[in-house]
Design an enzyme around this catalytic site. Structure first.
Site, PDB file in Angstrom:
ATOM      1  N   SER A 232       6.000 -20.191 -23.692  1.00  0.00           N
ATOM      2  CA  SER A 232       4.933 -19.814 -24.618  1.00  0.00           C
ATOM      3  C   SER A 232       3.810 -19.095 -23.897  1.00  0.00           C
ATOM      4  O   SER A 232       3.473 -19.437 -22.761  1.00  0.00           O
ATOM      5  CB  SER A 232       4.357 -21.057 -25.314  1.00  0.00           C
ATOM      6  OG  SER A 232       5.326 -21.682 -26.113  1.00  0.00           O
ATOM      7  N   SER A 233       3.192 -18.129 -24.575  1.00  0.00           N
ATOM      8  CA  SER A 233       2.032 -17.405 -24.078  1.00  0.00           C
ATOM      9  C   SER A 233       2.375 -16.715 -22.754  1.00  0.00           C
ATOM     10  O   SER A 233       3.313 -15.917 -22.715  1.00  0.00           O
ATOM     11  CB  SER A 233       0.831 -18.343 -23.963  1.00  0.00           C
ATOM     12  OG  SER A 233      -0.356 -17.617 -23.797  1.00  0.00           O
ATOM     13  N   MET A 234       1.691 -16.999 -21.664  1.00  0.00           N
ATOM     14  CA  MET A 234       2.082 -16.420 -20.388  1.00  0.00           C
ATOM     15  C   MET A 234       3.512 -16.823 -20.024  1.00  0.00           C
ATOM     16  O   MET A 234       4.189 -16.147 -19.253  1.00  0.00           O
ATOM     17  CB  MET A 234       1.111 -16.859 -19.291  1.00  0.00           C
ATOM     18  CG  MET A 234       1.402 -16.274 -17.924  1.00  0.00           C
ATOM     19  SD  MET A 234       0.161 -16.841 -16.726  1.00  0.00           S
ATOM     20  CE  MET A 234       0.978 -16.450 -15.174  1.00  0.00           C
ATOM     21  N   VAL A 255       7.712 -16.710 -26.609  1.00  0.00           N
ATOM     22  CA  VAL A 255       6.723 -16.857 -27.689  1.00  0.00           C
ATOM     23  C   VAL A 255       5.325 -16.697 -27.094  1.00  0.00           C
ATOM     24  O   VAL A 255       4.757 -17.636 -26.594  1.00  0.00           O
ATOM     25  CB  VAL A 255       6.834 -18.249 -28.357  1.00  0.00           C
ATOM     26  CG1 VAL A 255       5.888 -18.345 -29.544  1.00  0.00           C
ATOM     27  CG2 VAL A 255       8.252 -18.573 -28.776  1.00  0.00           C
TER      28      VAL A 255
END
Length: 407
Positions: A232-234, A255
């Site tokens: 997720s994210s980074m 994601v």
């Protein structure tokens, strides 16, 4: 989504929306979030910390009273919310140097989550330590039932600022409800290893994921032929980097997808990419250093990102943090090495990595899917806070289909 609170501080609003998104899986209650946010002075990190701590302490104390009285379900629910509120309290505490209060808030978040985990029966949630180099990484194993039967398995990690505990609300519980064995963890640079072992981020994330897959393969509940990885994210650049070199993975989910963090660190520097990189890595660049100082005073999101970034990368200056981002890239043929089916998620109004999911998707040569979430759906922000049920339904429907046994 138009800010409903903190109209002059997009980072405060995003973190409030993030807390609201955890309502879907028991990590918050709407009135508690709104009441807390309403007491916070916009842009004031101390006010943010104090008000979230006050709410977390109150909810945790009520959960403890429920537990002492034998009301285990109420206690479990309260500890889950308190854990997430302590996480919010700690969020803006990293800087130069870190606020000494950050360790206490983080440790309270973990202890409350573990208290809740101990009260879970379905699913069972077990804290684990995953062997990694000369130490271990903290994580949680979710078992869908007590049979010990091998099941399709999802390994999950967050990114720049999320915790293994937060993953309960943003994907772990939803996956185990669908019959997956789930293994969540914090890697180097992420909260557990950064707080207690001093481990900072590393770009060669395959050297993190390979030991985690090794560990997963020792568990009877894991179907070793159907192990998926979600970042997720980074984590949307870290997980694809790992999948490019760790080919035991049966599926990959980003994601949201990230192709090159260097684009973030160079986009406000005059000149071309080569010149920007030279300045970032130079022994001395006083004009650029002054520009970073100016940015941190004018841009609330940049102020937080730079302060937190120095902490998680283990560097001392804003320029050194921005230079470290240059190493986190899937360029140079890395993305093309991914072999497993890959889902790249994209957010219509992503305020951090706009356009990068498409860049990653275009370079993939494996079976691939690009999944767009829109503002109209309430899912247009980075990683889709506010639309957790919608986002996770689509993501896991894709994973169900991808990992379905062949006839």
């Amino acid at each position: 989504m138009k800010p409903l609170m903190f109209p002059e501080n997009p980072q405060f609003w995003y973190e409030t929306l993030r807390s609201m998104s955890h309502i879907a899986y028991g990590g918050a209650d709407f009135g508690e979030v709104v009441s807390t946010a309403g007491r916070i002075e916009e842009g004031d990190y101390d006010s943010w910390h104090e008000e979230w701590m006050a709410t977390a302490d109150r909810v945790a104390a009520e959960a403890q009273r429920a537990l002492d009285a034998g009301h285990t379900i109420s206690a479990r629910d309260g500890f889950l919310r308190a854990s997430n509120y302590y996480r919010s309290a700690e969020f803006f505490q990293h800087g130069r140097p870190c606020d000494p209060r950050h360790d206490h808030a983080y440790d309270r978040s973990v202890s409350c989550f573990r208290a809740a985990a101990a009260l879970h029966t379905t699913p069972r949630i077990e804290p684990v330590r995953i062997p990694y180099e000369d130490t271990t990484l903290p994580g949680y194993l979710y078992r869908a039932d007590d049979t010990g039967a091998p099941r399709p398995t999802l390994i999950m990690h967050s990114g720049f600022d999320g915790t293994a505990e937060e993953l309960h609300f943003s994907g772990a519980l939803a996956a185990v409800e669908r019959g997956y064995t789930v293994l969540t963890f914090d890697g180097p640079g992420q909260p557990g290893p950064r707080h207690h072992q001093g481990l900072v981020f590393r770009p060669d994330w395959e050297n993190v994921i390979t030991p985690v897959v090794d560990f997963a393969e020792t568990l009877p509940e894991v179907d070793v032929s159907r192990i998926a990885l979600l970042g997720s994210s980074m984590g949307g650049v870290l997980a694809p980097r790992a999948a490019a070199f760790e080919h035991r993975l049966a599926a990959l989910i980003a994601v949201d997808g990230v192709y090159d963090l260097g684009q973030v660190s160079t986009r406000h520097i005059p000149g071309d990419r080569e010149e920007a990189e030279r300045l970032l890595r130079a022994d001395s660049a006083p004009e650029l250093d002054a520009r970073f100082e100016q940015i941190t005073t004018q841009d609330a999101t940049a102020r937080w990102a730079i302060n937190h970034g120095m902490y998680v990368m283990g560097v001392e200056t804003p320029r050194a943090f921005s230079a470290s981002y240059l190493d986190y890239t899937l360029a140079g043929g890395v993305a093309e090495r991914i072999q497993c089916p890959t889902l790249v998620c994209d957010a219509e109004e992503d305020e951090f990595f706009k356009g990068q999911p498409e860049q990653l998707y275009e370079r993939l040569t494996c079976p691939k899917t690009l999944m767009l979430f829109t503002a109209e759906e309430g899912a247009g922000a980075h990683c889709h806070p506010g639309a957790m049920r919608l986002a996770l339904a689509r993501i896991y429907d894709w994973l169900d289909t991808t990992l379905a046994p062949t006839a």
